[in-house]
Structures are given as structure tokens and as C-alpha cells.
Scaffold this motif. Structure first.
Motif, PDB file in Angstrom:
ATOM      1  N   PHE A 137       0.835  -1.202   0.000  1.00 32.44           N
ATOM      2  CA  PHE A 137       0.000   0.000   0.000  1.00 32.44           C
ATOM      3  C   PHE A 137       0.872   1.255   0.000  1.00 32.44           C
ATOM      4  O   PHE A 137       0.566   2.242  -0.683  1.00 32.44           O
ATOM      5  CB  PHE A 137      -0.932   0.009   1.208  1.00 32.44           C
ATOM      6  CG  PHE A 137      -1.789   1.243   1.301  1.00 32.44           C
ATOM      7  CD1 PHE A 137      -2.875   1.419   0.451  1.00 32.44           C
ATOM      8  CD2 PHE A 137      -1.497   2.239   2.224  1.00 32.44           C
ATOM      9  CE1 PHE A 137      -3.652   2.567   0.528  1.00 32.44           C
ATOM     10  CE2 PHE A 137      -2.275   3.384   2.304  1.00 32.44           C
ATOM     11  CZ  PHE A 137      -3.360   3.549   1.454  1.00 32.44           C
ATOM     12  N   GLY A 138       1.968   1.208   0.767  1.00 33.30           N
ATOM     13  CA  GLY A 138       2.900   2.329   0.786  1.00 33.30           C
ATOM     14  C   GLY A 138       3.419   2.651  -0.596  1.00 33.30           C
ATOM     15  O   GLY A 138       3.526   3.826  -0.987  1.00 33.30           O
ATOM     16  N   ASN A 139       3.714   1.617  -1.387  1.00 38.32           N
ATOM     17  CA  ASN A 139       4.229   1.863  -2.732  1.00 38.32           C
ATOM     18  C   ASN A 139       3.144   2.305  -3.705  1.00 38.32           C
ATOM     19  O   ASN A 139       3.435   2.992  -4.692  1.00 38.32           O
ATOM     20  CB  ASN A 139       4.955   0.622  -3.262  1.00 38.32           C
ATOM     21  CG  ASN A 139       6.451   0.728  -3.032  1.00 38.32           C
ATOM     22  OD1 ASN A 139       6.937   1.761  -2.564  1.00 38.32           O
ATOM     23  ND2 ASN A 139       7.192  -0.313  -3.361  1.00 38.32           N
ATOM     24  N   ILE A 140       1.902   1.930  -3.451  1.00 37.47           N
ATOM     25  CA  ILE A 140       0.810   2.485  -4.265  1.00 37.47           C
ATOM     26  C   ILE A 140       0.770   4.001  -4.095  1.00 37.47           C
ATOM     27  O   ILE A 140       0.666   4.764  -5.056  1.00 37.47           O
ATOM     28  CB  ILE A 140      -0.534   1.844  -3.872  1.00 37.47           C
ATOM     29  CG1 ILE A 140      -0.575   0.373  -4.315  1.00 37.47           C
ATOM     30  CG2 ILE A 140      -1.704   2.622  -4.492  1.00 37.47           C
ATOM     31  CD1 ILE A 140      -1.812  -0.379  -3.853  1.00 37.47           C
ATOM     32  N   VAL A 141       0.883   4.437  -2.844  1.00 38.04           N
ATOM     33  CA  VAL A 141       0.888   5.879  -2.541  1.00 38.04           C
ATOM     34  C   VAL A 141       2.103   6.546  -3.173  1.00 38.04           C
ATOM     35  O   VAL A 141       2.003   7.620  -3.787  1.00 38.04           O
ATOM     36  CB  VAL A 141       0.867   6.115  -1.019  1.00 38.04           C
ATOM     37  CG1 VAL A 141       1.004   7.603  -0.711  1.00 38.04           C
ATOM     38  CG2 VAL A 141      -0.411   5.559  -0.407  1.00 38.04           C
ATOM     39  N   MET A 142       3.288   5.917  -3.036  1.00 36.21           N
ATOM     40  CA  MET A 142       4.509   6.490  -3.608  1.00 36.21           C
ATOM     41  C   MET A 142       4.401   6.644  -5.123  1.00 36.21           C
ATOM     42  O   MET A 142       4.808   7.673  -5.686  1.00 36.21           O
ATOM     43  CB  MET A 142       5.716   5.606  -3.266  1.00 36.21           C
ATOM     44  CG  MET A 142       6.099   5.551  -1.786  1.00 36.21           C
ATOM     45  SD  MET A 142       6.443   7.159  -1.037  1.00 36.21           S
ATOM     46  CE  MET A 142       4.955   7.366  -0.041  1.00 36.21           C
ATOM     47  N   CYS A 143       3.849   5.634  -5.810  1.00 33.74           N
ATOM     48  CA  CYS A 143       3.727   5.696  -7.266  1.00 33.74           C
ATOM     49  C   CYS A 143       2.798   6.823  -7.707  1.00 33.74           C
ATOM     50  O   CYS A 143       3.064   7.499  -8.709  1.00 33.74           O
ATOM     51  CB  CYS A 143       3.219   4.356  -7.810  1.00 33.74           C
ATOM     52  SG  CYS A 143       4.452   3.043  -7.838  1.00 33.74           S
ATOM     53  N   ILE A 144       1.727   7.018  -6.962  1.00 30.86           N
ATOM     54  CA  ILE A 144       0.802   8.121  -7.278  1.00 30.86           C
ATOM     55  C   ILE A 144       1.526   9.465  -7.159  1.00 30.86           C
ATOM     56  O   ILE A 144       1.388  10.347  -8.019  1.00 30.86           O
ATOM     57  CB  ILE A 144      -0.429   8.081  -6.355  1.00 30.86           C
ATOM     58  CG1 ILE A 144      -1.287   6.841  -6.673  1.00 30.86           C
ATOM     59  CG2 ILE A 144      -1.258   9.355  -6.502  1.00 30.86           C
ATOM     60  CD1 ILE A 144      -2.418   6.604  -5.696  1.00 30.86           C
ATOM     61  N   ILE A 145       2.337   9.611  -6.103  1.00 34.06           N
ATOM     62  CA  ILE A 145       3.082  10.861  -5.901  1.00 34.06           C
ATOM     63  C   ILE A 145       4.136  11.046  -6.991  1.00 34.06           C
ATOM     64  O   ILE A 145       4.289  12.149  -7.532  1.00 34.06           O
ATOM     65  CB  ILE A 145       3.738  10.874  -4.503  1.00 34.06           C
ATOM     66  CG1 ILE A 145       2.667  10.863  -3.407  1.00 34.06           C
ATOM     67  CG2 ILE A 145       4.639  12.099  -4.341  1.00 34.06           C
ATOM     68  CD1 ILE A 145       3.223  10.699  -2.008  1.00 34.06           C
ATOM     69  N   VAL A 146       4.838   9.976  -7.345  1.00 38.09           N
ATOM     70  CA  VAL A 146       5.867  10.049  -8.397  1.00 38.09           C
ATOM     71  C   VAL A 146       5.252  10.509  -9.712  1.00 38.09           C
ATOM     72  O   VAL A 146       5.819  11.343 -10.434  1.00 38.09           O
ATOM     73  CB  VAL A 146       6.547   8.672  -8.582  1.00 38.09           C
ATOM     74  CG1 VAL A 146       7.437   8.683  -9.823  1.00 38.09           C
ATOM     75  CG2 VAL A 146       7.377   8.305  -7.349  1.00 38.09           C
ATOM     76  N   ALA A 147       4.079   9.981 -10.029  1.00 37.41           N
ATOM     77  CA  ALA A 147       3.443  10.279 -11.312  1.00 37.41           C
ATOM     78  C   ALA A 147       2.979  11.726 -11.439  1.00 37.41           C
ATOM     79  O   ALA A 147       2.674  12.185 -12.545  1.00 37.41           O
ATOM     80  CB  ALA A 147       2.256   9.344 -11.533  1.00 37.41           C
ATOM     81  N   GLN A 148       2.947  12.457 -10.312  1.00 30.59           N
ATOM     82  CA  GLN A 148       2.480  13.853 -10.358  1.00 30.59           C
ATOM     83  C   GLN A 148       3.549  14.833 -10.830  1.00 30.59           C
ATOM     84  O   GLN A 148       3.255  16.008 -11.059  1.00 30.59           O
ATOM     85  CB  GLN A 148       1.970  14.287  -8.977  1.00 30.59           C
ATOM     86  CG  GLN A 148       0.898  13.385  -8.388  1.00 30.59           C
ATOM     87  CD  GLN A 148      -0.206  13.060  -9.361  1.00 30.59           C
ATOM     88  OE1 GLN A 148      -0.833  13.959  -9.940  1.00 30.59           O
ATOM     89  NE2 GLN A 148      -0.449  11.762  -9.571  1.00 30.59           N
ATOM     90  N   SER A 149       4.813  14.390 -10.929  1.00 29.14           N
ATOM     91  CA  SER A 149       5.918  15.281 -11.342  1.00 29.14           C
ATOM     92  C   SER A 149       5.997  16.527 -10.458  1.00 29.14           C
ATOM     93  O   SER A 149       6.157  17.649 -10.946  1.00 29.14           O
ATOM     94  CB  SER A 149       5.766  15.705 -12.808  1.00 29.14           C
ATOM     95  OG  SER A 149       5.807  14.594 -13.655  1.00 29.14           O
ATOM     96  N   ALA A 150       5.892  16.317  -9.156  1.00 31.73           N
ATOM     97  CA  ALA A 150       5.855  17.436  -8.211  1.00 31.73           C
ATOM     98  C   ALA A 150       7.234  17.747  -7.644  1.00 31.73           C
ATOM     99  O   ALA A 150       7.402  17.909  -6.434  1.00 31.73           O
ATOM    100  CB  ALA A 150       4.873  17.131  -7.089  1.00 31.73           C
ATOM    101  N   GLY A 151       8.228  17.809  -8.500  1.00 29.54           N
ATOM    102  CA  GLY A 151       9.569  18.182  -8.072  1.00 29.54           C
ATOM    103  C   GLY A 151      10.163  17.208  -7.074  1.00 29.54           C
ATOM    104  O   GLY A 151      10.057  15.990  -7.209  1.00 29.54           O
ATOM    105  N   TRP A 152      10.782  17.778  -6.026  1.00 28.43           N
ATOM    106  CA  TRP A 152      11.491  16.948  -5.050  1.00 28.43           C
ATOM    107  C   TRP A 152      10.557  16.043  -4.252  1.00 28.43           C
ATOM    108  O   TRP A 152      10.951  14.962  -3.808  1.00 28.43           O
ATOM    109  CB  TRP A 152      12.311  17.823  -4.106  1.00 28.43           C
ATOM    110  CG  TRP A 152      13.624  18.216  -4.723  1.00 28.43           C
ATOM    111  CD1 TRP A 152      13.935  19.410  -5.290  1.00 28.43           C
ATOM    112  CD2 TRP A 152      14.768  17.381  -4.861  1.00 28.43           C
ATOM    113  NE1 TRP A 152      15.211  19.385  -5.782  1.00 28.43           N
ATOM    114  CE2 TRP A 152      15.757  18.151  -5.530  1.00 28.43           C
ATOM    115  CE3 TRP A 152      15.067  16.069  -4.511  1.00 28.43           C
ATOM    116  CZ2 TRP A 152      17.016  17.645  -5.839  1.00 28.43           C
ATOM    117  CZ3 TRP A 152      16.318  15.555  -4.816  1.00 28.43           C
ATOM    118  CH2 TRP A 152      17.278  16.334  -5.471  1.00 28.43           C
ATOM    119  N   ILE A 153       9.311  16.454  -4.078  1.00 27.53           N
ATOM    120  CA  ILE A 153       8.347  15.602  -3.369  1.00 27.53           C
ATOM    121  C   ILE A 153       8.182  14.279  -4.124  1.00 27.53           C
ATOM    122  O   ILE A 153       8.215  13.190  -3.543  1.00 27.53           O
ATOM    123  CB  ILE A 153       6.989  16.320  -3.214  1.00 27.53           C
ATOM    124  CG1 ILE A 153       7.133  17.522  -2.290  1.00 27.53           C
ATOM    125  CG2 ILE A 153       5.931  15.354  -2.690  1.00 27.53           C
ATOM    126  CD1 ILE A 153       5.856  18.351  -2.172  1.00 27.53           C
TER     127      ILE A 153
END
Length: 404
Positions: A302-318
Motif C-alpha cells: 500500500f505504501g508503494n501504491i501511494v509512492m507511485c501516485i506521488i511520483v506520477a504527479q511530477s511534483a519536483g522533489w516531493i
């Protein structure tokens, strides 16, 4: 009396076998460095460069069962030597591949090298387990896996320094030189290992050696593929390595395209992400004292599902920090899926192990698919591994259960 980690007579052999874990860790992550280098020098697309992982992980599907049969017929030592010779042959094939500047030739070289890796991995796990009391085999395997983690850190660091460095990044000469050195080291290890006298090892399965073994399971009439949790473990391992292969294949691309990093600097961040994976292994081992392994597996998925969603947003360093953290949550997945899949299989355990190892072929399938998306936007490609983590989470929550 507490069982010993190993016995004195096995120490030299154990040291050599553990070094193999580090060697294939280096080779595995070097492939991800080559992925980006081939894009730069051979001008292949991201989807085409994903075929590097297809060549590497596809070898596991080809060599999994043959390596197991060879080991059974000729023993551990000859199995290791076969793996090392294939490993070295693949490394030395980089010489004509670089001279020809042929992507197909490089893929063939990587396939031969990975056949050696697959053979070593098939042989080394039961070999380490047999070098001491059965009751401490898990400790030895975890210790050996720690050195595999060291190898995955070294691989991208070496690749960044000697292959993606701005001083050598425009040609294939550096690739050839690095793999010549790798080939020479592997041959030296093979020669040294051939000269070792392996102490006698009792490889027969004796339930009286371990009081935790249930006698009725050893003689259970069920056939291997009647154990549904074992089948689901193969599926979960397939998706686990699929996600791993795709994430690693385009990490450097993400660092370069989304963060403006040089390829060399992005490879150093890739190396740092492997440090986080080692931290995750230690943290996961500690947490399993308090949380059941299947539940922790589901939580990390589940943690990596959340991480992948954040990665896909192209939100810089976040987003980039989330990309680094994917490896932290990766950490426990392979061994935990493996151990849950082997639970309560009794006499089928060794055969089942070979099939679960073959699940690694998932890493051959996913990088080209992610590459098709990454050709347009590398960040959006990270939506795809969410499918993989959903399957792993389901396995950890429900499908891991053994049936009577």
C-alpha cells in the motif's frame, strides 16, 4: 542450547557463496545503468531500452529449472561453477558487442550473463541454507541477502562513475572496459572456488532435525499445484519483480528529465535508493517481531501504491523523494512472498522454490510496457506499477492463506 550460525568447517565455503549474492546484485543494477546509456549512445527509445530488462529477467525463466536439475545431478559446487562461467562468458561478449555497437548483440550478451546470474541464484540459496544447522538457515540467508543489497548499491555507483560520467558517456569503450574487469573478477572467483574442498553436506530432508516440522505435512498427499497459496505466491512474485524491473529501468530517466540531473548524478541517487532498500530490510525484520509478515507485506505494498501516485504527479522533489522511497517499501517483498509461498509445503518445498524463483520473469515483461508510456512521459509510466502492488497487497491480505 542455542543453535550456531554455522560451523567452523563451513566458514570459507560460506564466505565464497555469500560473495555470489553481492556479485549478482552488482550485475542486476548495472543493467539499469546500461538502459540509460544505450538510449544515449545507441539512440534507442525508452521502450526499446526496456528490452535490456527483458533479456536479463527472461534468462531466469529459461535457466530456473535447468539450473535446479543441474544442481541436483552434479551438486552445489559444480552448479556454482556453471553459473560463474556463464556469467563471465556474458561479460566477455561485451567486447564484440561494443565493437559492433549493436544493441541486439548487447542484449544477447546480457542474456548469457543473466543465465549465469539465474544459475547462481538457484544454487546459492539452498547452498547457504545447507551450510549449518537447519534451525539457523533463515539467519544465514538474511545475512547473505544483506550482501546482495551491498551489490545493488555498488552497481549504479560504478556505472555512474565509469559509464555515465560526462568524460566517457559518449561511447561504448567504457562499457567494454568495465565488463572486461567484471569478467576477469568472475573467472578469478571461479578458479578459487574450484580449488576449495567443500566439506560434506547433508542435503537430505530429515524432519527430526527440526522439531517445528509437522510430520503430517512431510507426508501430505496433496500435489504441489494443489496448494493455492503457492500458486498465488508465484503470481505475486511475478508482479513484484515486474514492478521492480520497471521502476529501476527508468529511475535515471526520471532524474534526468524531471529533476534536471545529469545521468551520472541520477545514477548516484539510484545507488542511494538501494541504501534505503537495505534500511527497509532491517526495519522490516524488526517490525516482523510485532506485525505478522503477511500484514507488513500488505502495508508496504500500500505504501508503494501511494509512492507511485506521488511520483506520477511530477511534483519536483516531493515526487523524487517518493521515487527513492519505493525501494524502501520494496525491501521485504521478495523474501516475504517467497517464505509465505513455501509455508506448509513439506516435501514439495525444494521444487516449489524453483517455481517461485521463475516468477522473476515478471521483470522481463514490465519495463518495455512502462517504456511505451515513458516515451511520452516518464512520470506517467509510474502509474503502471500500481497494478502490481495491488496484487501484492491482495496476496498479503488474503491469498497467502494455506488450505488444509
Amino acid at each position: 542450547m542455542k543453535a550456531a550460525f554455522t560451523e567452523k568447517k563451513y566458514l570459507v565455503t560460506l564466505a565464497f557463496v555469500i560473495s555470489l549474492f553481492m556479485m549478482w546484485g552488482v550485475a542486476m543494477t548495472m543493467g539499469d545503468v546500461l538502459n540509460k546509456h544505450f538510449q544515449n549512445v545507441l539512440h534507442v527509445s525508452k521502450s526499446q531500452s526496456g528490452l535490456v530488462q527483458f533479456s536479463v529477467f527472461g534468462a531466469y525463466a529459461v535457466m530456473g529449472i535447468p539450473a535446479g536439475l543441474f544442481m541436483k545431478r552434479f551438486g552445489y559446487q559444480r552448479g556454482v561453477l556453471l553459473g560463474l562461467l556463464l556469467f563471465a562468458a556474458g561479460a566477455f561478449l561485451f567486447i564484440p558487442a561494443a565493437n559492433a555497437a549493436s544493441f541486439s548483440f548487447f542484449r544477447f550478451s546480457l542474456f548469457i550473463l543473466a543465465c549465469g546470474m539465474a544459475t547462481l541464484e538457484t544454487v546459492a540459496h539452498p547452498f547457504v541454507a545447507s551450510l549449518g544447522p537447519q534451525s539457523t538457515s533463515d539467519q544465514r540467508l538474511n545475512f547473505a541477502q544483506a550482501f546482495n543489497g551491498v551489490g545493488t548499491i555498488i552497481g549504479p555507483a560504478v556505472g555512474g562513475m565509469f559509464i555515465l560520467s560526462s568524460a566517457v558517456a559518449a561511447d561504448l569503450e567504457s562499457v567494454k572496459q568495465v565488463y572486461i574487469i567484471i569478467g576477469v573478477i568472475v573467472v578469478a572467483v571461479a578458479i578459487a572456488f574450484s580449488l576449495i574442498k567443500i566439506p560434506s553436506i547433508n542435503t537430505s530432508f530429515d524432519p527430526h532435525q527440526d522439531q517445528s516440522v509437522d510430520q503430517k505435512l512431510v507426508s501430505a498427499p496433496k500435489r504441489l499445484f494443489q496448494h493455492k497459496h503457492f500458486i498465488w505466491a508465484i503470481v505475486a512474485q511475478f508482479f513484484n519483480v515486474a514492478a521492480q524491473g520497471g521502476t529501476w529501468a527508468f529511475f535515471i530517466n526520471y532524474g534526468h528529465e524531471k529533476m534536471g540531473l545529469s545521468d551520472e548524478k541520477a545514477s548516484y541517487y539510484f545507488s542511494f535508493s538501494m541504501v534505503l532498500m537495505m534500511v527497509g530490510r532491517f526495519a522490516g525484520t524488526f517490525l516482523m517481531r510485532y506485525v505478522k509478515p503477511n500484514r507488513l507485506l500488505a502495508l508496504f505494498a500500500f505504501g508503494n501504491i501511494v509512492m507511485c501516485i506521488i511520483v506520477a504527479q511530477s511534483a519536483g522533489w516531493i515526487s523524487f523523494i517518493a521515487l527513492l522511497m519505493i525501494n524502501f517499501f520494496f525491501s521485504i517483498m521478495f523474501p516475504t512472498i517467497f517464505s509465505l509461498g513455501l509455508k506448509d509445503l513439506g516435501r514439495h518445498t525444494q521444487q516449489a522454490s524453483s517455481f517461485i524463483v521463475m516468477g522473476v520473469v515478471g521483470g522481463a515483461v514490465f519495463p518495455p510496457l512502462m517504456g511505451l508510456v515513458a516515451n511520452k512521459d516518464v512520470a506517467s509510466a509510474y502509474y503502471l506499477p500500481i497494478i502490481c502492488y495491488a496484487v501484492i497487497m491482495l496476496f498479503g491480505l488474503k491469498l497467502f492463506k494455506t488450505s488444509d
